[in-house]
Every structure is written in structure tokens, then in C-alpha cells.
Scaffold this active site. Structure first.
Site, PDB file in Angstrom:
ATOM      1  N   HIS A   1       0.868  -1.206   0.000  1.00 32.64           N
ATOM      2  CA  HIS A   1       0.000   0.000   0.000  1.00 32.64           C
ATOM      3  C   HIS A   1       0.897   1.248   0.000  1.00 32.64           C
ATOM      4  O   HIS A   1       1.506   1.576   1.017  1.00 32.64           O
ATOM      5  CB  HIS A   1      -0.896   0.020   1.242  1.00 32.64           C
ATOM      6  CG  HIS A   1      -1.808   1.209   1.314  1.00 32.64           C
ATOM      7  ND1 HIS A   1      -3.141   1.099   1.624  1.00 32.64           N
ATOM      8  CD2 HIS A   1      -1.595   2.527   1.117  1.00 32.64           C
ATOM      9  CE1 HIS A   1      -3.692   2.300   1.624  1.00 32.64           C
ATOM     10  NE2 HIS A   1      -2.764   3.196   1.323  1.00 32.64           N
TER      11      HIS A   1
ATOM     12  N   HIS B   1       1.358   5.471  -1.750  1.00 35.67           N
ATOM     13  CA  HIS B   1       0.932   6.589  -2.601  1.00 35.67           C
ATOM     14  C   HIS B   1       2.171   7.140  -3.280  1.00 35.67           C
ATOM     15  O   HIS B   1       3.040   7.718  -2.620  1.00 35.67           O
ATOM     16  CB  HIS B   1       0.274   7.689  -1.760  1.00 35.67           C
ATOM     17  CG  HIS B   1      -0.949   7.207  -1.048  1.00 35.67           C
ATOM     18  ND1 HIS B   1      -2.217   7.334  -1.582  1.00 35.67           N
ATOM     19  CD2 HIS B   1      -1.095   6.557   0.127  1.00 35.67           C
ATOM     20  CE1 HIS B   1      -3.095   6.787  -0.745  1.00 35.67           C
ATOM     21  NE2 HIS B   1      -2.433   6.301   0.302  1.00 35.67           N
TER      22      HIS B   1
ATOM     23  N   LYS C   1      -9.643  -0.631  -5.303  1.00 35.85           N
ATOM     24  CA  LYS C   1      -9.609   0.082  -4.029  1.00 35.85           C
ATOM     25  C   LYS C   1     -10.966   0.676  -3.692  1.00 35.85           C
ATOM     26  O   LYS C   1     -11.539   1.428  -4.485  1.00 35.85           O
ATOM     27  CB  LYS C   1      -8.574   1.203  -4.149  1.00 35.85           C
ATOM     28  CG  LYS C   1      -8.576   2.183  -2.999  1.00 35.85           C
ATOM     29  CD  LYS C   1      -7.889   1.612  -1.768  1.00 35.85           C
ATOM     30  CE  LYS C   1      -8.015   2.551  -0.586  1.00 35.85           C
ATOM     31  NZ  LYS C   1      -6.825   2.619   0.231  1.00 35.85           N
TER      32      LYS C   1
ATOM     33  N   HIS D   1     -10.226   0.974   2.416  1.00 37.96           N
ATOM     34  CA  HIS D   1     -10.004   2.017   3.432  1.00 37.96           C
ATOM     35  C   HIS D   1     -11.178   1.899   4.394  1.00 37.96           C
ATOM     36  O   HIS D   1     -12.300   2.284   4.069  1.00 37.96           O
ATOM     37  CB  HIS D   1      -9.944   3.413   2.788  1.00 37.96           C
ATOM     38  CG  HIS D   1      -9.662   4.482   3.800  1.00 37.96           C
ATOM     39  ND1 HIS D   1      -8.480   5.169   3.838  1.00 37.96           N
ATOM     40  CD2 HIS D   1     -10.403   4.950   4.836  1.00 37.96           C
ATOM     41  CE1 HIS D   1      -8.492   6.021   4.857  1.00 37.96           C
ATOM     42  NE2 HIS D   1      -9.660   5.918   5.470  1.00 37.96           N
TER      43      HIS D   1
ATOM     44  N   HIS E   1      -4.183  -0.578   6.370  1.00 33.88           N
ATOM     45  CA  HIS E   1      -3.679   0.302   7.433  1.00 33.88           C
ATOM     46  C   HIS E   1      -4.559   0.272   8.681  1.00 33.88           C
ATOM     47  O   HIS E   1      -5.086   1.291   9.116  1.00 33.88           O
ATOM     48  CB  HIS E   1      -3.485   1.743   6.947  1.00 33.88           C
ATOM     49  CG  HIS E   1      -4.572   2.311   6.075  1.00 33.88           C
ATOM     50  ND1 HIS E   1      -5.892   2.314   6.432  1.00 33.88           N
ATOM     51  CD2 HIS E   1      -4.515   2.907   4.858  1.00 33.88           C
ATOM     52  CE1 HIS E   1      -6.596   2.885   5.468  1.00 33.88           C
ATOM     53  NE2 HIS E   1      -5.796   3.250   4.504  1.00 33.88           N
TER      54      HIS E   1
ATOM     55  N   ASP F   1       1.624   2.744   3.496  1.00 36.63           N
ATOM     56  CA  ASP F   1       0.757   3.921   3.334  1.00 36.63           C
ATOM     57  C   ASP F   1       1.595   5.196   3.277  1.00 36.63           C
ATOM     58  O   ASP F   1       1.125   6.268   3.699  1.00 36.63           O
ATOM     59  CB  ASP F   1      -0.300   4.008   4.441  1.00 36.63           C
ATOM     60  CG  ASP F   1      -1.459   4.919   4.046  1.00 36.63           C
ATOM     61  OD1 ASP F   1      -1.558   5.286   2.860  1.00 36.63           O
ATOM     62  OD2 ASP F   1      -2.264   5.279   4.929  1.00 36.63           O
TER      63      ASP F   1
HETATM   64  O1  DOR Z   1      -3.161   9.686   5.671  1.00 34.13           O
HETATM   65  C1  DOR Z   1      -3.555   9.343   4.581  1.00 34.13           C
HETATM   66  N1  DOR Z   1      -3.080   9.913   3.444  1.00 34.13           N
HETATM   67  N2  DOR Z   1      -4.507   8.408   4.505  1.00 34.13           N
HETATM   68  C2  DOR Z   1      -5.095   8.100   3.350  1.00 34.13           C
HETATM   69  O2  DOR Z   1      -5.960   7.277   3.365  1.00 34.13           O
HETATM   70  C3  DOR Z   1      -4.731   8.813   2.105  1.00 34.13           C
HETATM   71  C4  DOR Z   1      -3.392   9.380   2.172  1.00 34.13           C
HETATM   72  C5  DOR Z   1      -3.099  10.392   1.075  1.00 34.13           C
HETATM   73  O3  DOR Z   1      -3.361  10.069  -0.092  1.00 34.13           O
HETATM   74  O4  DOR Z   1      -2.600  11.465   1.378  1.00 34.13           O
HETATM   75 ZN    ZN Z   2      -3.257   5.130   1.770  1.00 34.56          ZN
END
Ligand code: DOR
Ligand code: ZN
Length: 345
Positions: free
Chosen positions: A14, A16, A100, A137, A175, A248
Site C-alpha cells: 500500500h 501513494h 480500491k 479504506h 492500514h 501507506d
Molecule cells: O493519511 C492518509 N493519506 N490516509 C489516506 O488514506 C490517504 C493518504 C493520502 O493520499 O494522502
Molecule cells: Zn493510503
């Protein structure tokens, strides 16, 4: 003699990676430690089609030096209007690894998320049929639910009924942040697993709020009470195949974090393995580190484990206060601290 740990190369289930200039700045940190990563689709606009996911995968590879041995595993952002045949086509073509589920409004760029899982029942049926993983999520979003209760209420109102309704669906509860989630996953059948982030193993809500508001400790789901952090540490280090690594890592610029309305997300990619390993060491569970980091995830996804290895060495590892991202700064998780292990290669 220096103490070393060598394990099969881990994957991040997971992450970003963002897009554009931010992608160019951060992709290398994930590719340095991990062979593969489940890449979140919450871009603007979100990655909702096979075509968009293929193009994004190419942008990720273009952000890395030629020949970097890294495989982005793409995900499809589900909306109320997702076409089940698009999901099937993307999975069968090897473009989508998972889909997702963001409850609408739960977090960053989740406005187009799902307003009611009933709206995607047809998609979920297809996913159960073809063995495609649903990444969830797990937070409800209604105004009347306290933010610290949103995960526990999600289990009761959404996840538990969903799993009962579609018992063959493979679900990753992502998470997780509560003892409730640990217990739920432990007592669920083998097709339900969870990822755990380094921040939720290190931080409780006091770490975010005592002595001043610390925006760099703020992410979603938000860190909970100490008893929950301890439950997560026990789960991650238990050796159970139901729990595996998902950072995450979610970079936002320092300005966007240190703001009157700071963004949710912790950028942990640069020292992710060092951070996790500190937990396994403190819990006396070094023998379970490889399972959590490198074996349980591939087993759940039905993918081969990585053949190469990585090594961490027991020595001081200073985490910088900031990491440059173009003209902006990112504040990494553990900024300014010293960790006891360093990634070698
Ligand atoms: O803290 C987070 N940031 N939780 C999420 O679910 C998304 C992520 C983000 O994309 O910034
Ligand atoms: Zn995330």
C-alpha cells in the site's frame, strides 16, 4: 562483528506514489527498498480505467532510472459507477492487481469514492469470481461518528456484512489502527487479511497531540489509544500470515502539512524498513520480520515471492529533518531521529 539481517526482498502492499513532480521525487525511495508495490489510485482525477492505470504505470517507470527492478502493481479506484467489465478486463490483462474501495469523503481525493457498497455489489461479485483483491479504506464517514471510532464502526456496519455477503471475496483491510480490527481479521476466514503501517506501530494519539499538535504524525485513519498500538504491534510481529507490510507512505509538502488545515499522510518511504525493523527488534520478534515484510503479502495475493534479498545492518541511522522534492520539502517519518538499523542494499 556487525549484526546483519538478510531477508527476501520485501514488497509494499500500500503506497501513494503521486504524480508529476512529486512522483519524480518520491518513487525512488519505494523502489530502493521494495521489489513491488500496490500503488494507490487516488490521483486527481482518480485512476478509474484500464487505460489510465496503464498510463500511470508508465509514468511511474519513467520517474525511475532506466532498468530499475521495480514493479508497480496498479489498482482501480472504485466509484458508484464503476463498470464491472472494465474491472474484469483490467485484471485479465494484467493491468489491475486489485481494486480500491474508498468510502466517499474518507480521505485525500476520495470525493469520487463509493457512497454505499450496495452500489458496487456487481463489481465485487465479479472480483470474487476472478480472485481479484479488494483493498479497503475501512472508515465510515458520517458526521455523527467520532473520528476515533470510524474504523470500529466500519467493521460493524460495512465490512462484516460485506464478508458475510460475499464469502469468496479476497479483502485486505488496509492500514488497520485498532484492536477491534486486529480481532476481526484474526477471527475472519483466510481470504481476509490486513496491512499495518510503520506509523501505527510507533505512534499513538498522544504522540500527535500532547505538547503541541504535530502535523507530521497526522494520517488517516488517525492513530488511536496506546492499547490499540500495542495490539497492532502484537499482530504484526506474531508471525500470522494475515498481517503484512503496507507503508501507506503518503507524501504531502511540508507547507501542506504545516497548515491551518494540514493534509493527512506520513511520508515514510525513505526509512520504511528501518522503521519496521525497530519494532520487530523491540518486540523480540526478528524471526517474524521476513514473513511480515516479504512472504505473507505475496501468499495472500497469489504472487511469487521475490528471489533476491536485501540486508539491514545494526548501526545508527540518522533520519534527516527534510528531504527535497523539487523546490519543496518533505518531512519524512522519524525526521531528526536516529534509528538502530540501516538499509544496506
Ligand atoms: O493519511 C492518509 N493519506 N490516509 C489516506 O488514506 C490517504 C493518504 C493520502 O493520499 O494522502
Ligand atoms: Zn493510503
Amino acid at each position: 562483528m556487525t549484526k546483519m539481517i538478510t531477508i527476501r526482498r520485501p514488497d509494499d502492499w500500500h503506497v501513494h506514489l503521486r504524480d508529476g513532480a512529486m512522483l519524480d521525487s518520491v518513487a525512488r525511495y519505494t523502489a530502493r527498498q521494495f521489489a513491488r508495490a500496490i500503488v494507490m489510485p487516488n490521483l486527481t482525477p482518480p485512476v478509474t480505467s484500464v487505460e489510465a492505470a496503464s498510463a500511470y504505470r508508465e509514468r511511474i517507470m519513467a520517474a525511475l532510472p532506466d532498468g530499475t527492478p521495480f514493479t508497480p502493481l496498479m489498482t482501480c479506484y472504485l466509484t458508484d459507477n464503476t463498470d464491472k467489465e472494465e474491472v474484469r478486463r483490467g485484471f485479465e490483462a494484467g493491468v489491475f492487481t486489485a481494486a480500491k474501495l474508498y468510502p466517499a469523503g474518507a480521505t485525500t481525493n476520495s470525493d469520487s469514492g463509493v457512497t454505499d457498497v450496495a452500489n458496487i455489489r456487481g463489481v465485487l461479485e465479479v472480483m470474487a469470481e476472478i480472485g481479484m483483491v479488494l483493498c479497503v479504506h475501512g472508515e465510515v464517514t458520517s458526521d455523527d461518528i467520532d473520528i476515533f471510532d470510524r474504523e470500529a464502526v466500519f467493521i460493524e456496519q460495512v465490512l462484516s456484512p460485506l464478508i458475510a455477503d460475499l464469502p469468496a471475496l479476497k479483502v485486505v483491510f488496509e492500514h488497520i489502527t485498532t484492536q477491534d480490527a486486529v480481532r476481526f481479521v484474526e477471527s475472519a476466514p483466510a481470504n481476509v487479511a490486513a496491512t499495518i503501517t510503520p506509523q501505527h506501530l510507533h505512534l499513538n494519539r498522544n504522540a500527535m497531540l500532547v505538547g503541541g499538535m504535530r502535523p507530521h504524525a497526522y494520517c488517516l485513519p488517525v492513530a488511536k489509544r496506546e492499547l490499540h498500538r500495542l495490539a497492532l504491534r502484537r499482530a504484526a510481529t506474531s508471525g500470522s500470515p494475515k498481517f503484512f507490510l503496507g507503508t501507506d507512505s503518503a507524501p504531502h509538502t511540508r507547507d501542506a502539512k504545516e497548515s491551518a488545515c494540514g493534509c493527512a499522510g506520513i511520508f515514510n518511504a525513505p526509512f520504511a524498513l528501518e522503521s519496521y525493523l525497530a519494532v520487530f527488534e523491540a518486540e523480540g520478534a526478528l524471526e517474524h520480520f521476513e514473513g511480515f515484510a516479504s512472504l505473507h503479502g505475496p501468499a495472500f495475493y497469489g504472487l511469487p515471492v521475490n528471489e533476491d534479498t536485501i540486508t539491514l545492518e545494526k548501526r545508527d541511522c540518522d533520519v534527516p529533518e527534510t528531504i527535497p522534492a523539487g523546490r519543496e520539502d518533505l518531512v519524512p517519518f522519524h525526521a531528526g531521529q536516529m534509528l538502530g538499523w540501516a538499509f544496506v542494499a
